[in-house]
Design an enzyme around this catalytic site. Structure first.
Site, PDB file in Angstrom:
ATOM      1  N   ASP A  12       6.775  -3.391   8.694  1.00 38.48           N
ATOM      2  CA  ASP A  12       6.096  -4.152   7.643  1.00 38.48           C
ATOM      3  C   ASP A  12       6.793  -3.840   6.317  1.00 38.48           C
ATOM      4  OD1 ASP A  12       3.909  -5.720   6.452  1.00 38.48           O
ATOM      5  OD2 ASP A  12       3.234  -3.811   5.633  1.00 38.48           O
ATOM      6  N   SER A  13       6.429  -4.596   5.295  1.00 33.18           N
ATOM      7  CA  SER A  13       6.989  -4.336   3.969  1.00 33.18           C
ATOM      8  C   SER A  13       6.464  -3.032   3.369  1.00 33.18           C
ATOM      9  CB  SER A  13       6.650  -5.498   3.029  1.00 33.18           C
ATOM     10  OG  SER A  13       5.242  -5.628   2.913  1.00 33.18           O
ATOM     11  N   CYS A  75       4.114  -8.140   9.678  1.00 33.90           N
ATOM     12  CA  CYS A  75       4.169  -8.666   8.313  1.00 33.90           C
ATOM     13  C   CYS A  75       4.161 -10.180   8.442  1.00 33.90           C
ATOM     14  CB  CYS A  75       5.437  -8.185   7.617  1.00 33.90           C
ATOM     15  SG  CYS A  75       5.783  -8.986   6.033  1.00 33.90           S
ATOM     16  N   GLU A 154      -2.899  -1.589  -2.155  1.00 32.89           N
ATOM     17  CA  GLU A 154      -1.988  -0.442  -2.250  1.00 32.89           C
ATOM     18  C   GLU A 154      -2.511   0.604  -3.235  1.00 32.89           C
ATOM     19  OE1 GLU A 154       1.612  -0.222  -1.159  1.00 32.89           O
ATOM     20  OE2 GLU A 154       1.554  -1.991   0.122  1.00 32.89           O
ATOM     21  N   CYS A 186      -2.344 -11.866   5.880  1.00 35.70           N
ATOM     22  CA  CYS A 186      -1.509 -10.765   5.374  1.00 35.70           C
ATOM     23  C   CYS A 186      -2.112  -9.497   5.947  1.00 35.70           C
ATOM     24  CB  CYS A 186      -1.514 -10.726   3.849  1.00 35.70           C
ATOM     25  SG  CYS A 186      -0.667  -9.272   3.148  1.00 35.70           S
ATOM     26  N   HIS A 188      -2.375  -6.618   4.894  1.00 40.12           N
ATOM     27  CA  HIS A 188      -3.158  -5.803   3.962  1.00 40.12           C
ATOM     28  C   HIS A 188      -4.627  -6.229   3.929  1.00 40.12           C
ATOM     29  CE1 HIS A 188       0.810  -4.750   2.374  1.00 40.12           C
ATOM     30  NE2 HIS A 188       0.259  -3.841   1.600  1.00 40.12           N
TER      31      HIS A 188
END
Length: 270
Positions: A12-13, A75, A154, A186, A188
């Site tokens: 993932d990023s 991702c 984040e 996404c 996240h």
């Protein structure tokens, strides 16, 4: 032929893909995992397609040095922009997170009106709409880019009033479309699922592609005879391109007891 006891590569990023790793651990707990988070180059959502493909190729080359037997692109942006290209170039099976989530959304919608939230890159690609309509041709799909969600997650602001305010602004447009299904496009976003549930209400089904991807991986490993038979001593390994200590600290909040340490590697060398 890949060794069935080799690990599954997940990338993932940054930290969002840990929600996919978490679901893999829940669904197929005997499988070893090598996780890579490209923390030096996040976010991916604002990058061009060519850049995302280049990053994905580098990460896949690194994962192959770890002798992975399969790769999960955890991702949505990389799944949207790079999966079709890299799966043709790689001799291990690769899956992304988009197809599984799109399939589930097509299955659960009652009125055929489906919302998708994601990064600017994922929404711009239109991949969720295209894929959902493969399963349900008459579906109406409404996309909404939510670029602030990733930095909020984040920063650990999962249950903060700021996140709720921004989420309300983002999804009010989708509520006006009378959707009955919302894809968290996404990796996240499952970390703010509670906030999204509160805003959307109980009548809107939230689809988490991370869960669906873990099920797809489980089925694929079984079908290809790659289910692990002997778990190695070092079951889970974590690598990043920057900020290893910060990643470890954050990852422990998502995967307690699993993340012991994180190693930093120079991904540009691959």
């Amino acid at each position: 032929m890949a060794d069935r006891n080799s690990p599954v590569g997940v990338f993932d990023s940054g930290i969002g893909g840990l929600t996919v790793a978490r679901e893999i651990i829940r669904q197929i707990p005997d499988e070893p995992i090598v996780y890579f988070g490209d923390t030096a180059r996040l976010p991916y959502g604002s990058k061009s397609k060519d850049t995302i493909i280049r990053y994905s190729r580098q990460i896949i080359r690194f994962l192959k040095t770890q002798n992975v037997k399969a790769i999960v692109i955890a991702c949505n942006t990389a799944s949207a922009y790079a999966l079709e290209t890299v799966e043709k170039e790689t001799d291990v099976p690769i899956i992304g997170v988009v197809r599984s989530g799109a399939h589930m959304a097509a299955q659960v919608t009652r009125n055929g009106r489906i919302g998708v939230i994601g990064t600017a890159g994922t929404i711009k690609s239109g991949i969720y709409g295209d894929t959902i309509r493969q399963f349900k041709p008459d579906a109406e799909v409404f996309g909404k880019a939510c670029p602030l969600f990733v930095p909020l997650v984040e920063e650990g602001l999962w249950h903060d009033s700021v996140t709720e305010e921004i989420a309300s602004r983002y999804v009010s447009e989708l509520k006006g479309k009378f959707i009955d299904t919302l894809v968290m496009g996404c990796t996240h976003y499952p970390l703010i699922r509670g906030t999204l549930r509160k805003i959307m209400g109980e009548n809107v089904t939230l689809v988490n592609p991370a869960y669906e991807t873990a099920i797809e991986l489980k089925n694929m490993l079984r079908e290809q005879g790659l289910t692990c038979e002997k778990t190695p001593e070092e079951k889970y390994q974590f690598f990043v391109s920057d900020q290893a200590e910060e990643f470890t600290s954050f990852a422990k909040s998502i995967l307690p007891e699993v993340v012991k340490e994180t190693k930093k590697i120079a991904i540009e060398e691959f």
